[in-house]
Design a protein around this motif. Sequence first.
Motif, mmCIF file in Angstrom:
data_model
loop_
_atom_site.group_PDB
_atom_site.id
_atom_site.type_symbol
_atom_site.label_atom_id
_atom_site.label_comp_id
_atom_site.label_asym_id
_atom_site.label_seq_id
_atom_site.Cartn_x
_atom_site.Cartn_y
_atom_site.Cartn_z
ATOM 1 N N CYS A 1 14.747 8.026 -3.802
ATOM 2 C CA CYS A 1 13.296 8.032 -3.563
ATOM 3 C C CYS A 1 12.921 7.023 -2.484
ATOM 4 O O CYS A 1 12.101 7.314 -1.613
ATOM 5 C CB CYS A 1 12.538 7.718 -4.847
ATOM 6 N N ILE A 2 13.522 5.835 -2.549
ATOM 7 C CA ILE A 2 13.237 4.810 -1.548
ATOM 8 C C ILE A 2 13.745 5.266 -0.179
ATOM 9 O O ILE A 2 13.043 5.120 0.831
ATOM 10 C CB ILE A 2 13.839 3.452 -1.966
ATOM 11 N N ALA A 3 14.927 5.845 -0.142
ATOM 12 C CA ALA A 3 15.467 6.348 1.129
ATOM 13 C C ALA A 3 14.574 7.445 1.694
ATOM 14 O O ALA A 3 14.322 7.492 2.901
ATOM 15 C CB ALA A 3 16.892 6.857 0.925
ATOM 16 N N GLN A 4 14.074 8.328 0.837
ATOM 17 C CA GLN A 4 13.193 9.404 1.289
ATOM 18 C C GLN A 4 11.877 8.835 1.826
ATOM 19 O O GLN A 4 11.375 9.286 2.856
ATOM 20 C CB GLN A 4 12.909 10.383 0.145
ATOM 21 N N ALA A 5 11.336 7.828 1.144
ATOM 22 C CA ALA A 5 10.099 7.199 1.609
ATOM 23 C C ALA A 5 10.309 6.540 2.969
ATOM 24 O O ALA A 5 9.447 6.636 3.858
ATOM 25 C CB ALA A 5 9.604 6.181 0.579
ATOM 26 N N LEU B 1 8.616 7.680 6.680
ATOM 27 C CA LEU B 1 7.925 6.758 7.590
ATOM 28 C C LEU B 1 8.685 6.567 8.900
ATOM 29 O O LEU B 1 8.238 5.818 9.775
ATOM 30 C CB LEU B 1 7.727 5.402 6.908
ATOM 31 N N GLY B 2 9.839 7.208 9.004
ATOM 32 C CA GLY B 2 10.639 7.095 10.228
ATOM 33 C C GLY B 2 11.342 5.758 10.361
ATOM 34 O O GLY B 2 11.614 5.301 11.478
ATOM 35 N N LEU B 3 11.662 5.135 9.233
ATOM 36 C CA LEU B 3 12.307 3.825 9.249
ATOM 37 C C LEU B 3 13.798 3.953 8.963
ATOM 38 O O LEU B 3 14.197 4.590 7.989
ATOM 39 C CB LEU B 3 11.693 2.903 8.192
ATOM 40 N N ALA C 1 15.034 -1.219 10.459
ATOM 41 C CA ALA C 1 13.572 -1.403 10.457
ATOM 42 C C ALA C 1 13.062 -1.707 9.045
ATOM 43 O O ALA C 1 12.177 -2.550 8.865
ATOM 44 C CB ALA C 1 12.889 -0.165 11.024
ATOM 45 N N LEU C 2 13.617 -1.026 8.051
ATOM 46 C CA LEU C 2 13.207 -1.281 6.666
ATOM 47 C C LEU C 2 13.593 -2.693 6.248
ATOM 48 O O LEU C 2 12.805 -3.405 5.624
ATOM 49 C CB LEU C 2 13.827 -0.248 5.730
ATOM 50 N N GLY C 3 14.795 -3.107 6.613
ATOM 51 C CA GLY C 3 15.237 -4.466 6.298
ATOM 52 C C GLY C 3 14.348 -5.511 6.950
ATOM 53 O O GLY C 3 14.007 -6.516 6.333
ATOM 54 N N ALA D 1 7.710 -2.709 -1.501
ATOM 55 C CA ALA D 1 6.547 -3.296 -0.821
ATOM 56 C C ALA D 1 6.577 -2.988 0.673
ATOM 57 O O ALA D 1 5.538 -2.693 1.274
ATOM 58 C CB ALA D 1 6.504 -4.806 -1.062
ATOM 59 N N ALA D 2 7.760 -3.006 1.280
ATOM 60 C CA ALA D 2 7.885 -2.714 2.702
ATOM 61 C C ALA D 2 7.522 -1.261 3.008
ATOM 62 O O ALA D 2 7.136 -0.936 4.135
ATOM 63 C CB ALA D 2 9.316 -2.998 3.167
ATOM 64 N N LEU D 3 7.613 -0.408 1.998
ATOM 65 C CA LEU D 3 7.274 1.007 2.165
ATOM 66 C C LEU D 3 5.861 1.333 1.690
ATOM 67 O O LEU D 3 5.460 2.486 1.677
ATOM 68 C CB LEU D 3 8.288 1.864 1.391
ATOM 69 N N GLY D 4 5.129 0.293 1.289
ATOM 70 C CA GLY D 4 3.777 0.515 0.784
ATOM 71 C C GLY D 4 3.777 1.078 -0.623
ATOM 72 O O GLY D 4 2.821 1.729 -1.037
ATOM 73 N N LEU D 5 4.846 0.816 -1.359
ATOM 74 C CA LEU D 5 4.976 1.295 -2.728
ATOM 75 C C LEU D 5 4.941 0.131 -3.696
ATOM 76 O O LEU D 5 5.071 -1.022 -3.297
ATOM 77 C CB LEU D 5 6.293 2.064 -2.899
ATOM 78 N N GLU D 6 4.783 0.444 -4.964
ATOM 79 C CA GLU D 6 4.735 -0.577 -6.005
ATOM 80 C C GLU D 6 5.674 -0.174 -7.134
ATOM 81 O O GLU D 6 5.710 0.993 -7.511
ATOM 82 C CB GLU D 6 3.298 -0.661 -6.532
#
Length: 136
Positions: free
Chosen positions: A9-13, A17-19, A23-25, A55-60
């Motif tokens: 799910c995190i990888a898909q998010a 976002l094109g990260l 970039a995610l790190g 948090a970096a993906l705008g998720l909680e």
Amino acid sequence: MNDKQLMACIAQAADDLGLDSWALGRRAGLPEELVSSVLSGQTQAAVETLVALAAALGLEVQLVPVQPARRIVGSVPTIVDQAVERVAPELIVHVDDDGVPRDRTPAAGPPYSKLGPQSEVGPVASPHSKNTGRKA
């Protein structure tokens, strides 16, 4: 949800976002090697890492109670059924011998019937109908 599903799910998010992992790190304040390793499933993420990635993906990250399964009880309840009903009556669904919940009225005929109100001989005459089904 298990850890592999969560990381998927995190990888898909991140992908949405094109990260990439770099970039995610950077957004999460984590080394790219760690992010890449976690997203690929090679490393199990610590809670702090998971929260930072979310948090970096705008998720909680939230903990949500799992809905317990309902227990279907037939016309002769077992000892286990009776015990569950004493401690958690909201989990019990009583059904009759046809599998219809007792607290609901069955539909006018089986739901799978395409025949409608007919018998094997022909249409069922209503008691209020003037048509008796006989030929004149």
